[in-house]
Design a protein around this motif. Structure first.
Motif: not given
Length: 143
Positions: A94-117
């Motif tokens: 959802r986040l990257t889709q909204q960024w795309a709709i807004a025309g925002i290009s990003f160089q990199s994205l790294t995400m990790a989940v621990v428990a509920e965060k």
């Protein structure tokens, strides 16, 4: 759902693309007591045998001196933001889709989940893109 989107001050330098190349640079910061939260490395395909190292945070005079001794300097490109919040299935889409709709290009994205965060780092081309991305994240958190 709550999110936190913070600017981080990134330091970088070129590293030898060989075993120990990154460790040699990080040794300076470790000896100065740095507690790094962000370490990103990548090869430079246009320069065989070389890579680039990005780190954060570098705080206080001793760590700044150590970073400079390692050949690092504070960089403003890319513009890196730390993202943290409550995890939810499909959130990154959802986040990257909204960024795309807004025309925002990003160089990199790294995400990790621990428990509920989750925690992640997004690198943008400009401060304007980073600020617009933050607003979209805030809107997702409110919705």
């Amino acid at each position: 759902m709550s999110f936190k989107f913070d600017q981080i001050h990134v330091w970088s330098c070129e590293v030898a693309d060989q075993a120990g190349g990154v460790a040699a640079k990080l040794a300076f910061l470790a000896q100065a007591g740095a507690n790094l939260e962000y370490v990103y490395t990548k090869r430079m395909p246009e320069r065989p045998g070389a890579g680039i190292l990005y780190v954060a945070p570098v705080t206080g005079p001793a760590q700044v001196r150590a970073a400079r001794q390692a050949g690092m300097s504070e960089t403003h490109s890319p513009v890196v933001r730390r993202i943290e919040g409550d995890n939810q299935a499909g959130l990154v889409h959802r986040l990257t889709q909204q960024w795309a709709i807004a025309g925002i290009s990003f160089q990199s994205l790294t995400m990790a989940v621990v428990a509920e965060k989750f925690v992640g780092y997004a690198a943008f081309d400009t401060v304007g893109d980073a600020n617009r991305a933050a607003q979209i994240l805030a809107d997702l958190g409110a919705g």
